[in-house]
Design an enzyme around this catalytic site. Sequence first.
Site, mmCIF file in Angstrom:
data_model
loop_
_atom_site.group_PDB
_atom_site.id
_atom_site.type_symbol
_atom_site.label_atom_id
_atom_site.label_comp_id
_atom_site.label_asym_id
_atom_site.label_seq_id
_atom_site.Cartn_x
_atom_site.Cartn_y
_atom_site.Cartn_z
ATOM 1 N N CYS A 169 30.416 28.090 52.442
ATOM 2 C CA CYS A 169 29.778 28.239 51.129
ATOM 3 C C CYS A 169 29.616 26.910 50.390
ATOM 4 C CB CYS A 169 30.567 29.221 50.285
ATOM 5 S SG CYS A 169 30.842 30.768 51.164
ATOM 6 N N HIS A 309 31.986 27.788 41.186
ATOM 7 C CA HIS A 309 31.809 28.513 42.440
ATOM 8 C C HIS A 309 31.922 30.014 42.158
ATOM 9 C CE1 HIS A 309 31.597 29.130 46.691
ATOM 10 N NE2 HIS A 309 32.793 29.667 46.764
ATOM 11 N N GLU A 320 40.048 28.426 40.888
ATOM 12 C CA GLU A 320 39.065 27.518 40.295
ATOM 13 C C GLU A 320 39.360 27.276 38.817
ATOM 14 O OE1 GLU A 320 34.282 26.577 40.234
ATOM 15 O OE2 GLU A 320 34.956 28.574 40.864
ATOM 16 N N LYS A 341 26.781 33.907 40.119
ATOM 17 C CA LYS A 341 26.821 34.798 41.291
ATOM 18 C C LYS A 341 26.851 36.277 40.909
ATOM 19 C CE LYS A 341 28.729 31.514 44.649
ATOM 20 N NZ LYS A 341 28.847 30.286 43.842
ATOM 21 N N HIS A 346 26.442 36.237 46.211
ATOM 22 C CA HIS A 346 26.923 34.984 46.799
ATOM 23 C C HIS A 346 26.004 34.609 47.950
ATOM 24 C CE1 HIS A 346 29.144 31.717 48.160
ATOM 25 N NE2 HIS A 346 30.327 32.259 48.386
ATOM 26 N N PHE A 405 35.066 28.691 53.098
ATOM 27 C CA PHE A 405 36.080 29.027 54.095
ATOM 28 C C PHE A 405 36.346 27.795 54.966
ATOM 29 C CE2 PHE A 405 35.049 33.884 54.465
ATOM 30 C CZ PHE A 405 35.625 34.088 53.222
#
Length: 419
Positions: A169, A309, A320, A341, A346, A405
């Site tokens: 991502c 994010h 975050e 998002k 996403h 990830f």
Amino acid sequence: MSGHWSDRRVVVTGMGVVTALGHDVTTFWNNILAGKCGIGPITRFDVAAYDCRIAAEVRDFDPVPAFPSPKELRRTDRFVHYAVHAGWQALKDSGLDLDKCDRDRIGTFIGSGIGGLETTGIQHGILLAKGPARVSPFMIPMLILNMGTGMFSIYHNLRGPSVATCSACATSTHALGEAWRTIKMGDADAIFAGGAEATIVPLGIAGFCAMKAMSTRNADPQRASRPFDSGRDGFVMGEGAGVLVLEELEHAKKRGARILAEIVGYGSTADAHHLTAPAPDGEGAARCMRVALRSAGLNPSDISYINAHGTSTPQGDICETQAVKTVFGEHARRVAVSSTKGATGHMLGAAGAVEMALCCKAIETGMVPPTINYETPDAACDLDYVPNTAREMKVEAVLNNSFGFGGHNATVAARRFVG
């Protein structure tokens, strides 16, 4: 080329997007400001057996204008359709006349987190049903994730640096940062940078469902993705592409380009912690933001807005938030932080570039996009998330965060262009 490489400045001169909320920047931006949501029931295949049955699908999309022929369309995966279309839009938006450019110095950095997953699934089905002789000779070039950047460079005869980033991502934020660095180093005059993703396919949804990573709020898709809200229960899949034209300042000025923003810094770090979970307290994300600020020569107090994010996962949003507080200290409560998002889903490898386009629009218009579906505060997420309604405010400098990830972190810093 003269002067030290670090004197070279990099600006954004064009943008293109393909999203569930619009297939061009203007439509997309207006829908984001209006607080609209692109998430609904999945229509592309039967999802009765899936835990998550909702996504932000790109609908009514016509890729034809961006492609040289219908044959090329058939020989490319859906993620390439999105990439090429977003790049084509960015080219038109930039006003760049490629016939007047040195094409050896125009590059393409369009990545993908997963690549041609639709092709993989279809061709695997053919292999099982009909045997290896019936598998398409185009299978491999359709599914490999560098083909967004590869096909765009071929279609437009761009012979400069061509790279496909892949960091889950964080993919397209890394693409933007590495493109910035490449132009600063003097290796290109302009680069089409971003990412594309098309994983709303049976294999993609099944895989993320198996990880228990996605929201199961199937009865209420418009409110399923809810970054930083205490009721969040996972992310919702999106798809599409975002491509920005990054250009060396003097090259842009010489042709009278409209300058949307200046990219001034970039951070890239690794958590070195876990396959899918963020490092405790967002330690890797905090280091990443600090690197971006340092390379930009900015103080935390200079930042007006952070595009987070913010995926709507229980742990990710907390980490975050903690990272922002670590880096920004007292200023953390004064900086506007929003995740878009909730509206777009996403978009995985495309997310960072699409969100960078929103950052540039925020600088240009003085409007900050909202975090939609923010209804019930979470004690562990206690910043100003611009809840539900776009905010008018002067935006001088921004950070754009993406975390993937594997522990990949990327942050790009941009500011209002001052000549």
